[in-house]
Design an enzyme around this catalytic site. Structure first.
Site, PDB file in Angstrom:
ATOM      1  N   GLU A  46       1.074  -1.143   0.081  1.00  0.00           N
ATOM      2  CA  GLU A  46      -0.034  -0.021  -0.109  1.00  0.00           C
ATOM      3  C   GLU A  46       0.892   1.300   0.097  1.00  0.00           C
ATOM      4  O   GLU A  46       1.868   1.271   0.784  1.00  0.00           O
ATOM      5  CB  GLU A  46      -0.997   0.045   1.391  1.00  0.00           C
ATOM      6  CG  GLU A  46      -1.751   1.268   1.112  1.00  0.00           C
ATOM      7  CD  GLU A  46      -2.330   1.767   2.795  1.00  0.00           C
ATOM      8  OE1 GLU A  46      -3.012   2.641   2.781  1.00  0.00           O
ATOM      9  OE2 GLU A  46      -1.825   1.068   3.623  1.00  0.00           O
ATOM     10  N   ALA A  51       3.981  12.298  -2.904  1.00  0.00           N
ATOM     11  CA  ALA A  51       3.889  13.700  -3.081  1.00  0.00           C
ATOM     12  C   ALA A  51       4.749  14.291  -3.804  1.00  0.00           C
ATOM     13  O   ALA A  51       5.819  13.704  -3.602  1.00  0.00           O
ATOM     14  CB  ALA A  51       3.768  14.676  -1.874  1.00  0.00           C
ATOM     15  N   GLN A  57       6.456  19.222 -10.782  1.00  0.00           N
ATOM     16  CA  GLN A  57       5.608  18.462 -11.612  1.00  0.00           C
ATOM     17  C   GLN A  57       5.356  18.626 -12.898  1.00  0.00           C
ATOM     18  O   GLN A  57       5.916  19.472 -13.586  1.00  0.00           O
ATOM     19  CB  GLN A  57       3.951  18.724 -10.889  1.00  0.00           C
ATOM     20  CG  GLN A  57       3.744  18.296  -9.709  1.00  0.00           C
ATOM     21  CD  GLN A  57       2.383  18.561  -9.053  1.00  0.00           C
ATOM     22  OE1 GLN A  57       1.406  18.976  -9.731  1.00  0.00           O
ATOM     23  NE2 GLN A  57       2.105  18.318  -8.104  1.00  0.00           N
ATOM     24  N   TYR A  61       9.696  13.684 -12.589  1.00  0.00           N
ATOM     25  CA  TYR A  61      10.087  12.999 -11.598  1.00  0.00           C
ATOM     26  C   TYR A  61       9.160  12.225 -10.832  1.00  0.00           C
ATOM     27  O   TYR A  61       9.550  11.251 -10.195  1.00  0.00           O
ATOM     28  CB  TYR A  61      10.380  14.221 -10.528  1.00  0.00           C
ATOM     29  CG  TYR A  61      11.313  15.110 -10.890  1.00  0.00           C
ATOM     30  CD1 TYR A  61      12.680  14.920 -11.008  1.00  0.00           C
ATOM     31  CD2 TYR A  61      11.228  16.605 -11.322  1.00  0.00           C
ATOM     32  CE1 TYR A  61      13.866  15.630 -11.406  1.00  0.00           C
ATOM     33  CE2 TYR A  61      12.329  17.405 -11.527  1.00  0.00           C
ATOM     34  CZ  TYR A  61      13.546  17.028 -11.551  1.00  0.00           C
ATOM     35  OH  TYR A  61      14.552  17.850 -11.971  1.00  0.00           O
ATOM     36  N   GLY A  62       7.780  12.453 -10.933  1.00  0.00           N
ATOM     37  CA  GLY A  62       6.888  11.766 -10.485  1.00  0.00           C
ATOM     38  C   GLY A  62       6.818  10.148 -10.905  1.00  0.00           C
ATOM     39  O   GLY A  62       6.675   8.962 -10.294  1.00  0.00           O
TER      40      GLY A  62
END
Length: 236
Positions: A46, A51, A57, A61-62
């Site tokens: 989980e 963030a 954004q 990177y995400g």
């Protein structure tokens, strides 16, 4: 989430966390962070908190963070990654391979996943033999493969010299490099004249049938006869 709640998640001994840091002019800056917990006996992980800093954004990177997370938890005993995501983050997780259709049996995750108000439960199925950190290289290899296959059926990769814009002399279309073959001039020159006449006859007969069907349509009456310029004055 309140800062106190996030702090409890990060420092929970049952959780693991990692961050992505970049340096700018010698200064360290935290780009994004992920906190997760693995339930080995229930075969899922989980993501409790994830963030990406707002100014960082849409820069990849995400995606890299998620690939690293999947690779860390990817082992034979774990088959799924679950998370309750903020509704605004659903598009991000969808791009990372998550969807809202939960295939993991409910008895394996129910009462174990942290749920909040206004969130969406999403799932990603792990591929145990897949190296998620090699995704960029894999995509590059697939792209190169597609390009190479396109070269077999297309000449779009061939770059011809440009035209001389300073020339005041006319340029024959057939003399433009690359256009002669692609536009079919060579093919038309080689075509047998009798075959060409036969093809024209077939095309003419087909168009004539189309024209006759059009003339029978109930809405075509304004176009059946030419406009009488003397009676209507529509001479322009």
């Amino acid at each position: 989430m309140s800062s106190a709640y996030v702090t409890r998640l990060l420092f929970d001994p049952n959780h693991e966390s990692f961050i992505v840091v970049k340096t700018t002019l010698g200064e360290y800056e935290v780009v994004d962070e992920c906190c997760y917990r693995s339930f080995l006996e229930r075969r899922f992980t989980e993501i409790a908190f994830l963030a990406v800093w707002g100014t960082q954004q849409v820069r990849g990177y995400g995606a890299r963070l998620m690939d690293y997370n999947k690779e860390r938890v990817n082992q034979p005993r774990l088959t799924h990654v679950l998370t309750c995501t903020d509704n605004n983050a659903v598009p991000y997780f969808a791009k990372q391979g998550f969807n809202t259709e939960i295939s993991l049996p409910q008895h394996r995750w129910h009462s174990y996943v942290k749920a909040y108000d206004g969130v969406t439960l999403m799932e990603c199925v792990l591929l145990s033999q897949f190296n998620y950190l090699n995704v960029p290289m894999l995509l590059k290899a697939q792209t190169m493969g597609v390009v190479e296959n396109l070269k077999q059926v297309s000449a779009s990769h061939i770059v011809h010299p440009g035209l001389d814009g300073r020339s005041k002399k006319g340029i024959c279309v057939r003399d433009i490099a690359g256009l002669r073959h692609q536009a079919g001039f060579e093919r038309h020159q080689r075509r047998n004249s009798e075959q060409e006449r036969a093809e024209k006859h077939v095309h003419h007969a087909h168009l004539q049938r189309v024209l006759e069907e059009l003339k029978k349509h109930e809405c075509v009456w304004p176009f059946l006869c030419p406009v009488d310029t003397e009676d209507t004055g529509a001479d322009d």
